[in-house]
Design a protein around this motif. Structure first.
Motif, PDB file in Angstrom:
ATOM      1  N   UNK A 107     -72.630  75.486  28.149  1.00 54.20           N
ATOM      2  CA  UNK A 107     -73.295  74.326  27.552  1.00 54.20           C
ATOM      3  C   UNK A 107     -72.317  73.362  26.896  1.00 54.20           C
ATOM      4  N   UNK A 108     -71.052  73.631  27.027  1.00 56.81           N
ATOM      5  CA  UNK A 108     -70.021  72.761  26.445  1.00 56.81           C
ATOM      6  C   UNK A 108     -69.521  71.793  27.515  1.00 56.81           C
ATOM      7  N   UNK A 109     -69.371  70.546  27.148  1.00 63.59           N
ATOM      8  CA  UNK A 109     -68.926  69.527  28.091  1.00 63.59           C
ATOM      9  C   UNK A 109     -67.624  69.932  28.776  1.00 63.59           C
ATOM     10  N   UNK A 110     -67.570  69.815  30.096  1.00 70.71           N
ATOM     11  CA  UNK A 110     -66.309  70.121  30.800  1.00 70.71           C
ATOM     12  C   UNK A 110     -65.181  69.177  30.366  1.00 70.71           C
ATOM     13  N   UNK A 111     -65.540  67.964  29.935  1.00 64.61           N
ATOM     14  CA  UNK A 111     -64.517  67.035  29.438  1.00 64.61           C
ATOM     15  C   UNK A 111     -63.855  67.590  28.181  1.00 64.61           C
ATOM     16  N   UNK A 112     -64.648  68.202  27.307  1.00 63.88           N
ATOM     17  CA  UNK A 112     -64.082  68.762  26.076  1.00 63.88           C
ATOM     18  C   UNK A 112     -63.193  69.962  26.391  1.00 63.88           C
ATOM     19  N   UNK A 113     -63.643  70.813  27.297  1.00 57.98           N
ATOM     20  CA  UNK A 113     -62.848  71.992  27.647  1.00 57.98           C
ATOM     21  C   UNK A 113     -61.484  71.581  28.203  1.00 57.98           C
TER      22      UNK A 113
ATOM     23  N   UNK B 282     -72.568  69.051  21.962  1.00 55.35           N
ATOM     24  CA  UNK B 282     -71.260  69.115  22.624  1.00 55.35           C
ATOM     25  C   UNK B 282     -71.378  69.066  24.138  1.00 55.35           C
ATOM     26  N   UNK B 283     -72.543  69.340  24.650  1.00 48.97           N
ATOM     27  CA  UNK B 283     -72.757  69.270  26.105  1.00 48.97           C
ATOM     28  C   UNK B 283     -72.732  67.835  26.608  1.00 48.97           C
ATOM     29  N   UNK B 284     -72.968  66.865  25.716  1.00 50.09           N
ATOM     30  CA  UNK B 284     -73.110  65.464  26.126  1.00 50.09           C
ATOM     31  C   UNK B 284     -71.869  64.626  25.854  1.00 50.09           C
TER      32      UNK B 284
ATOM     33  N   UNK C 106     -65.599  61.700  28.310  1.00 56.71           N
ATOM     34  CA  UNK C 106     -64.159  61.944  28.383  1.00 56.71           C
ATOM     35  C   UNK C 106     -63.432  61.430  27.134  1.00 56.71           C
ATOM     36  N   UNK C 107     -63.738  60.220  26.700  1.00 56.11           N
ATOM     37  CA  UNK C 107     -63.031  59.649  25.555  1.00 56.11           C
ATOM     38  C   UNK C 107     -63.391  60.388  24.271  1.00 56.11           C
ATOM     39  N   UNK C 108     -64.660  60.669  24.057  1.00 54.30           N
ATOM     40  CA  UNK C 108     -65.076  61.423  22.870  1.00 54.30           C
ATOM     41  C   UNK C 108     -64.426  62.801  22.837  1.00 54.30           C
ATOM     42  N   UNK C 109     -64.356  63.424  23.993  1.00 53.20           N
ATOM     43  CA  UNK C 109     -63.745  64.760  24.079  1.00 53.20           C
ATOM     44  C   UNK C 109     -62.266  64.718  23.729  1.00 53.20           C
ATOM     45  N   UNK C 110     -61.570  63.682  24.241  1.00 52.12           N
ATOM     46  CA  UNK C 110     -60.141  63.551  23.953  1.00 52.12           C
ATOM     47  C   UNK C 110     -59.909  63.349  22.455  1.00 52.12           C
ATOM     48  N   UNK C 111     -60.745  62.545  21.827  1.00 51.25           N
ATOM     49  CA  UNK C 111     -60.597  62.297  20.396  1.00 51.25           C
ATOM     50  C   UNK C 111     -60.929  63.553  19.581  1.00 51.25           C
TER      51      UNK C 111
ATOM     52  N   UNK D 285     -52.110  67.215  36.023  1.00 48.35           N
ATOM     53  CA  UNK D 285     -52.917  68.223  36.712  1.00 48.35           C
ATOM     54  C   UNK D 285     -54.000  67.596  37.580  1.00 48.35           C
ATOM     55  N   UNK D 286     -53.899  66.277  37.765  1.00 53.14           N
ATOM     56  CA  UNK D 286     -54.820  65.535  38.640  1.00 53.14           C
ATOM     57  C   UNK D 286     -56.275  65.660  38.183  1.00 53.14           C
ATOM     58  N   UNK D 287     -56.473  65.845  36.883  1.00 52.37           N
ATOM     59  CA  UNK D 287     -57.833  65.880  36.345  1.00 52.37           C
ATOM     60  C   UNK D 287     -58.373  64.466  36.129  1.00 52.37           C
ATOM     61  N   UNK D 288     -57.456  63.496  35.991  1.00 58.71           N
ATOM     62  CA  UNK D 288     -57.838  62.089  35.880  1.00 58.71           C
ATOM     63  C   UNK D 288     -56.904  61.272  36.768  1.00 58.71           C
TER      64      UNK D 288
END
Length: 308
Positions: A110-116, A225-227, A230-235, A270-273
């Motif tokens: 349930x955690x955003x993949x962007x955050x992980x 955290x599921x929502x 990418x930018x929120x996760x990075x911050x 790592x070619x994630x972005x």
């Protein structure tokens, strides 16, 4: 001839010859008494050492098996709080502050993949490839500290950070480092990478009284955290190195800007972005020379290490 002194029935002293066998009996009696004394002492020491040895073995057994039981328990159980959380609450109470901690456990699915991915890029880029400790990072930290002449950079992996937070105190003793290594190896063996990451995301500190990504996401972005995008996760990931001093919503923090550069570089390598994803995070496009990008990553990654 050796004589014995005796008294007759009238109270008069008289002497009788001592038999030749009596000195031998006396010697034998003395030897017997000595033997009994020695045997008693030996048996007493044997019993004492046996008890002490048994206690030592039991203590050693518990010392070795307790961490194994604690780690195995984590396979299917989530602790109410970690050792660090308990210690942190005590610090708050001692300084007359509110010791209420905001924490909600959230399953990893349930955690955003962007955050992980952002957390891995920020804290432990080689998480899924190393055995719990990063030899290259340790050597790099050693050389860096050697040049600086003091301990400014560490090389703790996510697993090591989790081991310290779950089980240990903040001391820098040799014994604590040995325990940290032991817990790290055990967690890698019994929990696996996904469970370790799940526990880390749920028990890492994200603010002064905030633990776990769910509580942090709701506090800073008013969403689960599921929502997180990418930018929120990075911050969010950027503040893990200094959770009590910076907020992910602070758009003027040079510290967060530097941390996001690290995250973007690692995600890009790592070619994630792609280029546009890199630009969305940093405001500029990535260097096309891969060595330049790697150099930038190495320079800015020291920010996290200095604060571990």
């Amino acid at each position: 001839m050796i004589q014995n002194i005796a008294i007759d029935k009238n109270g008069l002293l008289f002497y009788t010859p001592m038999k030749k066998t009596q000195p031998l009996k006396i010697v034998l009696l003395v030897l017997k008494i000595l033997w009994i004394t020695v045997k008693t002492i030996v048996l007493t020491y044997a019993v004492l050492f046996s008890v002490a040895g048994t206690i030592a073995l039991i203590t050693a057994y518990k010392y070795v098996t307790t961490p194994i039981r604690e780690v195995k328990w984590l396979k299917t159980n989530n602790p109410v709080e970690t050792a660090y959380m308990a210690s942190y609450r005590k610090e708050l109470r001692d300084s007359s502050h509110n010791d209420t901690l905001h924490h909600t456990f959230l399953p990893i699915d349930s955690i955003s993949p962007h955050l992980k991915s952002a957390v891995l890029a920020a804290e432990d880029d080689g998480f899924y490839t190393h055995p719990g400790f990063d030899i290259e990072a340790i050597l790099a930290a050693y050389e860096y500290n050697k040049v600086k002449g003091k301990m400014k950079r560490g090389a703790s992996t996510i697993t090591q950070q989790l081991a310290k937070n779950l089980f240990l105190d903040d001391s820098r003793s040799f014994e604590r480092k040995v325990k940290e290594l032991a817990y790290t190896v055990l967690m890698e063996k019994y929990l696996g990478k996904d469970r370790i990451l799940e526990l880390y995301l749920n028990y890492a500190q994200w603010g002064k009284n905030i633990f776990g990504c769910q509580a942090a996401s709701k506090q800073f972005y008013k969403k689960p955290a599921s929502a997180l995008n990418r930018i929120e996760s990075a911050r969010m990931a950027a503040v893990l190195a200094m959770p009590t001093r910076v907020s992910p919503t602070n758009t003027h923090s040079t510290f967060i800007t530097r941390r996001i550069a690290v995250i973007a570089n690692n995600l890009y390598l790592h070619h994630a972005i792609d280029d546009s994803g890199f630009f969305n995070l940093t405001g500029y496009f990535p260097a096309k020379d891969s060595s330049e990008t790697e150099s930038s990553t190495a320079d800015t990654s020291s920010v996290r290490m200095e604060n571990q």
